[in-house]
Design an enzyme around this catalytic site. Structure first.
Site: not given
Length: 519
Positions: A296, A480
């Site tokens: 996403d 991340e």
């Protein structure tokens, strides 16, 4: 009638019958919308992760009584009635001189949370065992993140944490019938890429094959969740997460049981719906389904124009999802084999074989020499090539000829100086160029090793390790995602800023450091 609503709400929320399944939007009607739409906290996820200082019904009553009064300050009201979450409540600064292995070993402690920390009205779902979070604004356990985090914990011989994670997920399956995206009440309408059987495999490496038998009930329940509605489908129909294709095959898609704006991105969704031609419910469902994928957002879910407004996740049969369900079917088959139940073993082996044939039929593109997602409504492959195509290599679904062709595509198109690209589209979304992600590097490397493409696998590993180390040595952080652009600046789109921590980056990096030479 209106006078009776507040006492009834108070009785419901303060009584022993309170359900932790209530979301912040349900707990704080009116106040929730005001806080999120005015964006007074900067990130919509902040409010839904906040902890009330008293009972929600009392807060709502005070808000309704005071909101129209002169001088009312919404932000002051929220700060007075809620404890806001910290991005990282354990401030951690790494000593780069001690090296990245020491950093990762320390982070396992920094990212660990106590299982009984959830307060009564928090959106955090209480778990039976301590757990690991990814880091940054992601303050709860996430489903597919956990597998890649556990790779590093396996390398660190931290069997107890792996056991806790599998047991926590088994608990969630037993309680809700599935593993939600993350352990928050606002995630209870969707799951995420189903890595539970892969996590069980990690535990098997530590404790032996009897582990598969222990978790057989949960493996079966998760399978039932993904296959719900399959038996009543007719050809060319779709229901929830299952799709009945014209050739009689049944494959799966991502879905969400809600078609409303996401609570954790409420303002963003309401703003975005203004720019699409889709009906609001359809658009929200497509956004949420992409959330279930873990990707996403990115161009793999977009129409041919490659724009967010054309998102069509629920029309797509994702290659990675179906490979994971193939593994789940094989895991269930193995559990029956260990029990000596030949009929059940044969049944699930057959299911897996049929799924493999369907993946090869619908997802392999001879034109692209790549496994693509398949748009079952348009009856052709999706237009955007992504690194998700490596999943059939990881699960030995591709044949040898396909694997050789894919290795060529990886080497000539996906492989950059700092690692493997996610896609070739630049959309401003985080699951597109120029971003690269640890899970996809790992899946590509292990997939190539399955087909003896060891030199290429080693080259990818070296480049990814060097990328991680360069950022770590410069900043003391493992993040991340990483950018592959030549300037090396570590940023690259998405709904929220770059996150530090970071569970799956730590796990994959430690695995690669232990299995590949870096010079």
């Amino acid at each position: 009638m209106k006078r009776t609503l507040l006492p009834m709400l108070l009785l419901f929320l303060t009584g022993w019958g309170y359900s932790q399944s209530l979301t912040p939007k349900q707990l704080y009607p009116g106040l929730f919308e005001a806080v999120q739409l005015r964006n007074i906290l900067g990130d919509n996820k902040t409010f839904v992760d906040a902890t009330p200082k008293r009972e929600p019904a009392l807060i709502v009553a005070d808000y309704n009584r005071n909101k129209s009064r002169a001088g009312f300050n919404l932000k002051q009201f929220v700060l007075a009635n809620f404890t806001l979450p910290s991005a990282d409540d354990k401030v951690f600064r790494s000593n780069v001189n001690l090296g990245v292995r020491h950093h990762i070993d320390t982070l396992w402690t920094v990212l660990t949370r106590k299982h009984n920390a959830a307060s009564k009205y928090s959106s955090l779902i209480e778990l039976p065992n301590d757990f690991i979070i990814p880091g940054g604004r992601l303050r709860e356990t996430y489903y597919w993140d956990s597998y890649f985090t556990m790779l590093g914990l396996h390398e660190s011989h931290k069997t107890k944490i792996i056991q806790n994670t599998v047991d926590n997920f088994a608990f969630l399956i037993d309680k809700y019938g599935f593993i939600p995206t993350g352990t928050r009440t606002y995630y209870l309408t969707r799951s995420q890429a189903p890595f539970f059987s892969m996590l069980v495999d990690l535990l098997v490496k530590e404790k032996g094959k009897q582990v598969i038998l222990k978790y057989q009930p949960q493996l079966l329940k998760e399978y039932a969740f993904w296959m719900k509605g399959a038996k009543s489908l007719k050809q060319a129909q779709a229901d929830s997460r299952v799709v009945y294709l014209p050739g009689g095959e049944i494959l799966n898609r991502y879905w969400d049981d809600s078609d409303k704006p996401r609570e954790e991105a409420y303002k963003n969704d309401l703003d975005s719906v203004k720019h699409t031609k889709q009906e609001p419910a359809e658009f929200y469902r497509n956004i949420r389904a992409a959330g279930e994928s873990g990707w996403d957002f990115g161009s793999r879910w977009f129409g041919a124009a490659g724009k967010y407004s054309t998102i069509e996740t629920t029309s797509v049969i994702p290659v990675d999802l179906n490979c994971l369900l193939y593994h789940l079917e094989l895991s269930i088959a193995q559990s029956y084999q260990l029990q000596g139940k030949q009929a059940e073993y044969s049944a699930f082996t057959s299911k897996a074989n049929l799924r493999k044939k369907a993946i090869l039929k619908y997802c392999w593109s001879e034109k692209d020499n790549w496994f693509m997602d398949y748009n079952f409504k348009l009856k052709h492959a999706t237009p955007h090539q992504t690194i998700a195509g490596v999943f059939p290599l990881c699960f030995n679904i591709a044949d040898n000829v396909q694997a050789v062709k894919m290795a060529g595509v990886i080497k000539t198109k996906f492989l950059k100086s700092r690692g493997l690209a996610t896609s070739f589209m630049i959309t401003g979304q985080q699951w597109d160029s120029p971003n690269a992600w640890a899970p996809m590097q790992f899946m590509a490397i292990t997939g190539l090793q399955n087909y003896h493409q060891n030199n290429l696998a080693e080259e990818i590993a070296k480049r990814w390790i060097n990328t991680n180390l360069a950022v770590f040595n410069a900043t003391g952080k493992l993040t991340e995602k990483y950018i592959l652009a030549d300037d090396g600046k570590n940023k690259g789109g998405g709904e929220y800023p770059q996150q530090d921590g970071y569970g799956w980056t730590n796990g994959v990096l430690l695995y690669l450091l232990n299995h590949f030479k870096t010079n």
